[in-house]
Design a protein around this motif. Structure first.
Motif, PDB file in Angstrom:
ATOM      1  N   SER A 164       9.305  59.202  15.458  1.00  0.00           N
ATOM      2  CA  SER A 164       9.234  58.231  16.176  1.00  0.00           C
ATOM      3  C   SER A 164      10.565  57.353  16.106  1.00  0.00           C
ATOM      4  O   SER A 164      11.932  57.754  15.885  1.00  0.00           O
ATOM      5  N   ASN A 165      10.242  55.833  15.999  1.00  0.00           N
ATOM      6  CA  ASN A 165      11.182  55.356  16.045  1.00  0.00           C
ATOM      7  C   ASN A 165      11.192  54.699  14.151  1.00  0.00           C
ATOM      8  O   ASN A 165      10.540  54.773  13.236  1.00  0.00           O
ATOM      9  N   ILE A 166      12.481  54.505  13.853  1.00  0.00           N
ATOM     10  CA  ILE A 166      13.154  54.487  12.186  1.00  0.00           C
ATOM     11  C   ILE A 166      14.016  52.627  12.395  1.00  0.00           C
ATOM     12  O   ILE A 166      14.518  53.162  13.267  1.00  0.00           O
ATOM     13  N   TRP A 167      13.773  52.319  12.587  1.00  0.00           N
ATOM     14  CA  TRP A 167      14.011  50.698  12.451  1.00  0.00           C
ATOM     15  C   TRP A 167      14.584  49.932  11.187  1.00  0.00           C
ATOM     16  O   TRP A 167      13.776  50.216   9.902  1.00  0.00           O
ATOM     17  N   ILE A 168      15.693  49.483  11.458  1.00  0.00           N
ATOM     18  CA  ILE A 168      16.399  48.270  10.202  1.00  0.00           C
ATOM     19  C   ILE A 168      16.768  46.616  10.317  1.00  0.00           C
ATOM     20  O   ILE A 168      17.288  46.356  11.512  1.00  0.00           O
ATOM     21  N   ASP A 169      16.211  46.465   9.784  1.00  0.00           N
ATOM     22  CA  ASP A 169      16.596  44.499  10.071  1.00  0.00           C
ATOM     23  C   ASP A 169      17.722  44.431   9.339  1.00  0.00           C
ATOM     24  O   ASP A 169      17.288  44.936   8.199  1.00  0.00           O
ATOM     25  N   SER A 170      18.154  43.746   9.272  1.00  0.00           N
ATOM     26  CA  SER A 170      19.973  43.126   8.512  1.00  0.00           C
ATOM     27  C   SER A 170      19.688  42.263   8.422  1.00  0.00           C
ATOM     28  O   SER A 170      19.717  41.273   9.372  1.00  0.00           O
ATOM     29  N   TRP A 171      20.920  41.356   7.514  1.00  0.00           N
ATOM     30  CA  TRP A 171      21.250  39.657   7.559  1.00  0.00           C
ATOM     31  C   TRP A 171      22.639  39.698   8.339  1.00  0.00           C
ATOM     32  O   TRP A 171      23.414  41.128   7.961  1.00  0.00           O
ATOM     33  N   VAL A 172      23.284  38.794   9.121  1.00  0.00           N
ATOM     34  CA  VAL A 172      23.861  38.951   9.694  1.00  0.00           C
ATOM     35  C   VAL A 172      24.558  37.315  10.498  1.00  0.00           C
ATOM     36  O   VAL A 172      23.633  36.531   9.861  1.00  0.00           O
ATOM     37  N   ILE A 173      25.556  36.779  10.346  1.00  0.00           N
ATOM     38  CA  ILE A 173      26.334  35.403   9.810  1.00  0.00           C
ATOM     39  C   ILE A 173      26.304  35.250  11.704  1.00  0.00           C
ATOM     40  O   ILE A 173      28.083  36.331  11.960  1.00  0.00           O
ATOM     41  N   PRO A 174      26.198  34.660  12.283  1.00  0.00           N
ATOM     42  CA  PRO A 174      26.272  33.915  14.008  1.00  0.00           C
ATOM     43  C   PRO A 174      27.519  33.410  13.457  1.00  0.00           C
ATOM     44  O   PRO A 174      28.104  32.731  12.410  1.00  0.00           O
ATOM     45  N   LYS A 175      28.339  33.738  14.868  1.00  0.00           N
ATOM     46  CA  LYS A 175      30.692  32.922  14.995  1.00  0.00           C
ATOM     47  C   LYS A 175      30.121  31.477  14.051  1.00  0.00           C
ATOM     48  O   LYS A 175      30.918  31.246  13.829  1.00  0.00           O
ATOM     49  N   ASN A 176      29.567  30.938  15.110  1.00  0.00           N
ATOM     50  CA  ASN A 176      29.188  29.491  14.969  1.00  0.00           C
ATOM     51  C   ASN A 176      28.504  28.674  13.136  1.00  0.00           C
ATOM     52  O   ASN A 176      28.012  27.633  13.101  1.00  0.00           O
ATOM     53  N   ALA A 177      28.704  29.480  12.506  1.00  0.00           N
ATOM     54  CA  ALA A 177      28.012  29.209  11.351  1.00  0.00           C
ATOM     55  C   ALA A 177      28.416  28.239  10.772  1.00  0.00           C
ATOM     56  O   ALA A 177      30.017  28.260  10.664  1.00  0.00           O
TER      57      ALA A 177
END
Length: 627
Positions: free
Chosen positions: A530-543
């Motif tokens: 099946s699908n094993i998914w991961i949601d992660s925190w990121v910082i946009p370049k224009n932050a």
């Protein structure tokens, strides 16, 4: 017989109109959070409603935007009507045609064009942009209401007042204004109603931390509407019903008796008229003003530091935000989205400078490839040590050097089935094509999930770009479609809890919640993988607040905070230190939340396949859904 049919017809109309509202009102008193299960009578959702700052601030935003936009649009629209009325016939016809265009135009065109205008002028999306947009689309409705009244006025009376020595302003307010006042009031009420009810234009012109009831309810639909919204809707319906009753209760007029005496209206009728015309508007202004002071006092954080967070709906414990603000003095401006595909263009456009975003694996890869993300300084996130190395290694599938993302939640996609409705153990995706479960199968209304399930069943990769394999999967989905009860997203949760279906494709975190509500439900990862998914925190370049963003991510990696979030959203945490703090051994060792490596051997992580292949997937999915 004719009268009976008329009464029956009227009864059916009333049922169709009010049955949904009555259902909503009943659900507002259901102690269970899910609509599929009656947990007994309760009034706790009404108490919870007034304690929920997010909903109350949304209600305040809705009322204040509607009131301000209606007032400003009424003034501008009335002045515009006076100007148009003074034009010659040709220009008047032209101007009326121009003002009618926004009313005939589709709301989505107006919303998108306003959004592009604000982006072009580099305006920060928020309260002011919504207000400007609402004023803009309300003005034509005011003009539409005032112009007929102006046409009915006698210009000679106004000119006579001027000849008698009255100033233009005095003559206007004494002669013209009383005649057009009904039109002005109608325009104001129409503008207020249009603003109160608008969704599309608000959706495209709002910024982080600002929501109206329409956008808030829309964001809740995909994840499941909370009972507090039912309570709020019930209060609003009852309030409007009461006001309509008062408005339609006509006051008595003075009656001349035969003997010459005058019978005056009763005091009760006079009181009702006073309430409708003066007290209710005054109370509305007082409530909105008081609500503004209360809301501002509750949300005010010392200092000007803030962090703008963009996250999935219901994907973080609200108490965590309060704790972060208290400990750091940094204000959290929080906004939610429903899908990766909704989030991506808002970040890509640069119209809003989000500081922290929580995309899924394949979308993170897409954002990296399109240079939308900034590298995270891991020195500022010492708590990243609590994230298991297994999850850091899995993240390399979409973030090869772990430079742009920090894992937040993870899980699998599998089959949830009702043991009382399925008389056999399930271990394969093949059950989704079993004719004996016709009209009792729930499929995910998601192109990647639907094709991912089918591709794995066929023995292919769920990231396949081979057109022959994709067409084979499409044909299999065609074959399955007559067996499917519904294509759903989060609604699979309530349907399975309420025994409305026997089998459903679901995310593992949702499966944990459903089992608490209905112990007859069982979750399995099929043997084909099946699908094993991961949601992660990121910082946009224009932050604009990168350091605060890193402080926020570091805070969420703290074991006690990660545990608090896990207990709230029930999705698996990659924070191993937090897992050790789970007191319930059955949850800590749950095969759903934390499956063995052997169960994940056939699982894959979704990858970004490129815009061209995405278009192919979407086209094939449209063929499946439209057939």
């Amino acid at each position: 017989m004719k009268k009976k049919l008329q009464n029956l017809y009227l009864l059916l109309i009333v049922i169709f109109l009010y049955a949904p509202i009555m259902t909503l009102m009943v659900l507002s008193f259901n102690s269970s959070r899910t609509r599929a299960k009656w947990g007994g009578f309760t009034g706790k959702w009404y108490v919870s409603l007034f304690q929920d700052e997010a909903i109350m601030s949304t209600l305040y935003n809705t009322l204040i935007i509607a009131l301000l936009s209606a007032l400003i649009a009424t003034v501008i629209g009335t002045l515009a009507s006076l100007g148009i009325q003074s034009m010659n016939r040709k220009f008047r016809t032209f101007m009326l045609g121009v003002t009618n265009i926004p009313m005939l135009n589709a709301d989505i065109v107006t919303g998108v064009s306003m959004m592009l205008l604000f982006i072009a002028f580099r305006m920060n999306m928020g309260f002011s942009t919504i207000l400007i947009a609402h004023i803009t689309f309300n003005i034509p409705y005011v003009i539409l209401s005032v112009m007929p009244k102006l046409k009915q006025t006698n210009r000679r009376t106004y000119e006579a007042a001027l000849d008698l020595g009255a100033s233009p302003i005095y003559a206007f307010f004494k002669v013209v204004f009383p005649d057009i006042l009904p039109g002005i009031l109608s325009g104001f009420l129409l503008a207020f109603t249009m603003s109160l009810d608008d969704f599309v234009i608000t959706h495209f012109t709002k910024g982080p931390g600002i929501d109206t009831l329409s956008t808030k309810i829309y964001s809740e639909v995909r994840k499941g509407i909370r009972p507090e919204i039912y309570a709020l809707s019930t209060i609003m319906f009852v309030t409007v019903l009461f006001l309509l009753f008062l408005v339609n209760l006509k006051p008595e007029k003075e009656v001349h008796e035969k003997d010459g005496t005058i019978r005056k209206p009763s005091r009760a009728r006079h009181t009702i008229r006073l309430v409708v015309t003066r007290v209710v508007p005054a109370l509305l202004v007082i409530v909105i003003t008081a609500g503004g002071f209360f809301y501002n006092s509750k949300t005010k954080i010392s200092g000007s530091e803030k962090v703008i967070v963009y996250n999935w709906g219901e994907y973080l414990d609200p108490d965590v935000l309060d704790i972060f603000e208290e400990e750091t003095g940094i204000q959290v401006v929080y906004e939610e989205y429903e899908t990766n595909e909704i989030m991506y263009p808002k970040v890509q456009s640069g119209a809003i400078s989000y500081d922290v975003v929580c995309p899924s694996d394949y979308m993170i890869q897409r954002m990296i490839e399109n240079d939308l993300l900034d590298e995270i300084n891991r020195d500022n996130i010492p708590n990243i040590k609590n994230i298991g190395q297994t999850y850091m290694d899995q993240s390399k599938a979409f973030d090869p050097e772990n430079k742009y993302s920090v894992p937040y939640c993870w899980g699998t996609v599998g089959i949830l089935y009702n043991k009382t409705m399925v008389d056999e153990p399930i271990d394969s995706w093949s059950v989704l094509w079993d004719p004996k479960y016709k009209d009792s199968i729930l499929m995910q209304d998601s192109v990647r999930d639907a094709f991912g399930v089918t591709l794995k069943y066929l023995g292919y990769s769920l990231n396949s770009t081979d057109l022959d394999e994709l067409n084979e999967a499409k044909n299999l989905l065609f074959k399955q479609k007559p067996l499917v009860q519904a294509y759903v997203v989060d609604q699979v949760r309530d349907k399975m809890i309420g025994n409305e279906a026997a089998i459903g494709v679901i995310y593992s975190g949702e499966a944990i919640y459903t089992q608490k509500e209905n112990p007859n439900l069982e979750y399995v990862i099929p043997k084909e993988g099946s699908n094993i998914w991961i949601d992660s925190w990121v910082i946009p370049k224009n932050a604009e607040h990168k350091e605060n963003a890193e402080k926020f991510i570091n805070f969420l990696c703290r074991p006690d905070i990660a545990l608090k979030n896990f207990e709230y959203i029930t999705y698996s945490t990659p924070n191993e230190a937090a897992r050790e703090l789970i007191e319930d051994e059955s949850i800590r060792n749950s095969k759903i939340a934390f499956p063995d490596a052997s169960e994940l051997s056939g699982c894959e992580t979704f990858k970004f396949l490129g815009d061209k292949n995405d278009a192919v997937y979407n086209e094939l999915w449209r063929e499946v859904k439209s057939k």
